[in-house]
Write a protein that holds these residues in place. Sequence first.
Motif, short mmCIF file in Angstrom:
data_model
loop_
_atom_site.label_atom_id
_atom_site.label_comp_id
_atom_site.label_asym_id
_atom_site.label_seq_id
_atom_site.Cartn_x
_atom_site.Cartn_y
_atom_site.Cartn_z
N ASP A 30 114.55 56.52 -27.39
CA ASP A 30 113.63 57.65 -27.55
C ASP A 30 112.39 57.32 -28.37
O ASP A 30 111.50 58.16 -28.54
N ARG A 31 112.28 56.06 -28.83
CA ARG A 31 111.11 55.64 -29.60
C ARG A 31 110.30 54.57 -28.86
O ARG A 31 109.55 53.81 -29.47
N TRP A 32 110.42 54.53 -27.53
CA TRP A 32 109.84 53.44 -26.78
C TRP A 32 108.33 53.32 -26.95
O TRP A 32 107.77 52.22 -26.87
N ARG A 33 107.63 54.44 -27.20
CA ARG A 33 106.18 54.36 -27.38
C ARG A 33 105.81 53.49 -28.58
O ARG A 33 104.79 52.81 -28.57
N GLU A 34 106.64 53.51 -29.63
CA GLU A 34 106.40 52.67 -30.80
C GLU A 34 106.64 51.19 -30.50
O GLU A 34 106.04 50.32 -31.14
N PHE A 35 107.54 50.91 -29.55
CA PHE A 35 107.97 49.54 -29.29
C PHE A 35 107.24 48.89 -28.11
O PHE A 35 107.43 47.70 -27.86
N ASP A 36 106.47 49.65 -27.35
CA ASP A 36 105.76 49.19 -26.17
C ASP A 36 105.20 47.77 -26.38
O ASP A 36 104.52 47.52 -27.37
N SER A 245 107.85 39.59 -29.50
CA SER A 245 106.52 40.20 -29.49
C SER A 245 105.97 40.26 -28.08
O SER A 245 106.35 39.46 -27.21
N GLY A 246 105.08 41.23 -27.83
CA GLY A 246 104.45 41.37 -26.52
C GLY A 246 103.27 42.34 -26.59
O GLY A 246 103.16 43.14 -27.52
N VAL A 247 102.40 42.28 -25.59
CA VAL A 247 101.23 43.16 -25.54
C VAL A 247 101.63 44.51 -24.97
O VAL A 247 102.23 44.58 -23.90
N PRO A 248 101.31 45.61 -25.65
CA PRO A 248 101.64 46.94 -25.12
C PRO A 248 101.03 47.18 -23.74
O PRO A 248 99.91 46.75 -23.45
N ILE A 249 101.80 47.87 -22.89
CA ILE A 249 101.34 48.18 -21.53
C ILE A 249 100.59 49.50 -21.48
O ILE A 249 99.71 49.70 -20.66
N LYS A 250 100.94 50.43 -22.36
CA LYS A 250 100.24 51.71 -22.50
C LYS A 250 100.31 52.56 -21.24
O LYS A 250 99.30 53.11 -20.78
N GLU A 251 101.50 52.65 -20.68
CA GLU A 251 101.75 53.53 -19.53
C GLU A 251 102.96 54.41 -19.84
O GLU A 251 103.90 53.97 -20.49
N GLU A 252 102.92 55.63 -19.35
CA GLU A 252 104.05 56.53 -19.51
C GLU A 252 105.20 56.07 -18.62
O GLU A 252 104.98 55.55 -17.51
N ILE A 253 106.43 56.23 -19.08
CA ILE A 253 107.60 55.88 -18.30
C ILE A 253 108.63 57.01 -18.33
O ILE A 253 108.61 57.85 -19.22
N VAL A 254 109.52 56.98 -17.35
CA VAL A 254 110.70 57.83 -17.34
C VAL A 254 111.90 56.91 -17.18
O VAL A 254 111.97 56.15 -16.20
#
Length: 284
Positions: A30-36, A245-254
């Motif tokens: 539920d915290r995936w936006r922080e980990f993107d 580590s990785g570069v954030p994708i910045k897309e919404e997911i379900v």
Amino acid sequence: MKRSVKDHWYVEYSEQRFPSIQKGWVLPADRWREFDPFILMAEDWFKRGTFSDHPHRGFQTITYVIDGRLEHVDNGGGQDILHPGDVQYMNAGWAARHAEEGVEDDIAHTLQLWLNLPSHLRKTETKYQNVYLEDVPEVAIDGGSVKVYSGDIAGEKGPLESLVPITLSEISLTEGASYTHQLPENHNAFLYVLSGEVSVGENDPVNLKKHGVATLTYEENGDETKKSEIKLDAKSRRTKVLVYSGVPIKEEIVQHGPFVMGTMEEIKQTIQDFQLGKFGPSSQ
């Protein structure tokens, strides 16, 4: 750029119904936006029969074997047994179907990380890559070593190649040893303490023991060619830390069960595709 700890916590575990034994969420979903670009990471202890034939679509997995033996079987004809220190990469892409099992009476102890795919790569071909411990470059440092599974780290390039480039390193340190780990400055990163105790960061350092997790500060609009640093000081012998580590994708997911897509409508289509047999025959 010097990094510091952004947030930290300890994994909480729950007992499971046999043949699963215990589970903990290293990265809660539920915290995936922080980990993107990372979605979740689970730590599991399980015996044969827990993760029998099942499907996936829309993301990648990176499974690190801590202990026991892990057998992988997929419906593309792949089969192998992984041992402690081995890693398996899977691009589920458009349709994966596989099984991940403990071998014989072994209790498999694994960390499985879910790595997002940008929407334009969700229909890519399913692919598996096994990375064996003996093929992982190991760099000697003062008071320890760094194993480079993925990315360009400490002058070595790791063998794991994901569709979304990441770094994965295992850092081992003796008590009193210090090491400054370098990462691209625009990579979102986290670390997990496998054993021992470590102090993370130079300014306002955070001490973490086994089962401790820390997310790190980073330059969101930084330059991938520029390096950033995180300082690690071992406070006990046999300290071992994994850094991702990785570069954030910045897309919404379900995320729904074993599927990750952009919308609920795509999830419903994925479920229908599986029910219609479009993922192929069983892997077992």
